[in-house]
Design an enzyme around this catalytic site. Sequence first.
Site, PDB file in Angstrom:
ATOM      1  N   LYS A  15      39.659  47.184  26.993  1.00 15.76           N
ATOM      2  CA  LYS A  15      39.126  47.771  28.230  1.00 15.76           C
ATOM      3  C   LYS A  15      39.986  48.933  28.715  1.00 15.76           C
ATOM      4  CE  LYS A  15      39.168  44.186  30.971  1.00 15.76           C
ATOM      5  NZ  LYS A  15      39.796  43.190  30.075  1.00 15.76           N
ATOM      6  N   ARG A  90      36.460  40.252  38.603  1.00 14.33           N
ATOM      7  CA  ARG A  90      36.760  39.132  37.707  1.00 14.33           C
ATOM      8  C   ARG A  90      36.155  37.837  38.199  1.00 14.33           C
ATOM      9  NH1 ARG A  90      41.772  41.761  35.582  1.00 14.33           N
ATOM     10  NH2 ARG A  90      42.662  40.507  33.916  1.00 14.33           N
ATOM     11  N   ARG A 127      50.676  43.481  21.251  1.00  8.58           N
ATOM     12  CA  ARG A 127      50.471  44.717  22.033  1.00  8.58           C
ATOM     13  C   ARG A 127      51.792  45.245  22.601  1.00  8.58           C
ATOM     14  NH1 ARG A 127      46.051  44.753  26.849  1.00  8.58           N
ATOM     15  NH2 ARG A 127      47.362  43.225  27.881  1.00  8.58           N
ATOM     16  N   ARG A 157      54.304  43.569  27.585  1.00  9.55           N
ATOM     17  CA  ARG A 157      54.006  43.104  28.930  1.00  9.55           C
ATOM     18  C   ARG A 157      54.502  41.674  29.064  1.00  9.55           C
ATOM     19  NH1 ARG A 157      47.851  44.442  30.721  1.00  9.55           N
ATOM     20  NH2 ARG A 157      48.034  42.330  31.555  1.00  9.55           N
ATOM     21  N   ARG A 168      45.519  33.080  30.138  1.00  7.42           N
ATOM     22  CA  ARG A 168      44.665  34.180  30.633  1.00  7.42           C
ATOM     23  C   ARG A 168      43.278  34.114  29.991  1.00  7.42           C
ATOM     24  NH1 ARG A 168      48.169  38.799  28.879  1.00  7.42           N
ATOM     25  NH2 ARG A 168      46.590  40.212  29.654  1.00  7.42           N
TER      26      ARG A 168
HETATM   27  P1  AMP Z   1      45.074  43.037  33.545  1.00  3.76           P
HETATM   28  O1  AMP Z   1      46.020  44.160  33.347  1.00  3.76           O
HETATM   29  O2  AMP Z   1      43.676  43.501  33.926  1.00  3.76           O
HETATM   30  O3  AMP Z   1      45.054  42.074  32.386  1.00  3.76           O
HETATM   31  O4  AMP Z   1      45.582  42.206  34.820  1.00  3.76           O
HETATM   32  C1  AMP Z   1      46.858  41.600  34.812  1.00  3.76           C
HETATM   33  C2  AMP Z   1      46.923  40.492  35.856  1.00  3.76           C
HETATM   34  O5  AMP Z   1      46.681  41.045  37.165  1.00  3.76           O
HETATM   35  C3  AMP Z   1      45.880  39.397  35.711  1.00  3.76           C
HETATM   36  O6  AMP Z   1      46.283  38.391  34.770  1.00  3.76           O
HETATM   37  C4  AMP Z   1      45.805  38.857  37.136  1.00  3.76           C
HETATM   38  O7  AMP Z   1      46.933  38.063  37.444  1.00  3.76           O
HETATM   39  C5  AMP Z   1      45.934  40.137  37.966  1.00  3.76           C
HETATM   40  N1  AMP Z   1      44.610  40.768  38.233  1.00  3.76           N
HETATM   41  C6  AMP Z   1      44.184  42.001  37.818  1.00  3.76           C
HETATM   42  N2  AMP Z   1      42.942  42.250  38.254  1.00  3.76           N
HETATM   43  C7  AMP Z   1      42.561  41.162  38.967  1.00  3.76           C
HETATM   44  C8  AMP Z   1      41.357  40.805  39.660  1.00  3.76           C
HETATM   45  N3  AMP Z   1      40.279  41.627  39.693  1.00  3.76           N
HETATM   46  N4  AMP Z   1      41.316  39.603  40.277  1.00  3.76           N
HETATM   47  C9  AMP Z   1      42.377  38.763  40.264  1.00  3.76           C
HETATM   48  N5  AMP Z   1      43.525  39.024  39.612  1.00  3.76           N
HETATM   49  C10 AMP Z   1      43.627  40.224  38.972  1.00  3.76           C
END
Ligand code: AMP
Length: 214
Positions: A15, A90, A127, A157, A168
């Site tokens: 994404k 989400r 990654r 990360r 996750r």
């Molecule tokens: P990502 O980089 O999109 O994988 O997001 C990393 C982390 O940020 C996720 O595992 C959540 O803890 C938090 N996070 C990001 N976007 C959201 C969202 N829309 N709702 C809730 N938590 C989020």
Amino acid sequence: MGVNVVMLGPPGAGKGTQAERLATRFGVPRISTGDLLREAVAAGSPLGELVRAVMARGDLVGDALMIEVVRDRLTRPDAAPGFVLDGFPRTIPQAEALERLTAGLGALTVVELIVPEQELVRRLCSRRVCGSCGTNADPSAGADSRCGRCGGAWVQRTDDNAQVVRDRLAVFSRITRPLVDFYRSRAAYRQVDGTRPPDEVAAALAEIVGEEQR
Ligand code: AMP
């Protein structure tokens, strides 16, 4: 009508990379809620302090807070012509809030990247991202190469380790996957095979978004 795109798909589906390419192509910002939260954590802001532990566990930050973050971001002037959302919504309440926040802007184009779970785990555990600006490393980049955008060093990360990755993905299956049904009935919704080479995925996405503009 604006370019109002939502990228759906599990962690590791591509994404971030594809949202960035699509956003550049259509001249709109990529809005990654994960990046916004990581920036807040890195800056030690009040928001960052609130979300640090939740993110480290791979859990979801609460809906009310996330909706505030996105509401704020969408009102910045660069988002006037549209946006590519990456990582939001989400949950169903987030999706319902997005409908309200974007009412009157035209239909959302929702694209889901499909990648099998085994491949997601492989991608996430290997990654590398830039420690300074968060850009994803090309998987073929050598370990001693640097970020092409800012010269930063590649790091893993902290939530890309095997246990948190599994958590996750479980959170995704349980909470985020139901969004597909939500969007199937309400918006222009398309699926793209995320295992194809990145250039092909980018071309497929650009075509979908281009069609919606016509
Ligand atoms: P990502 O980089 O999109 O994988 O997001 C990393 C982390 O940020 C996720 O595992 C959540 O803890 C938090 N996070 C990001 N976007 C959201 C969202 N829309 N709702 C809730 N938590 C989020």
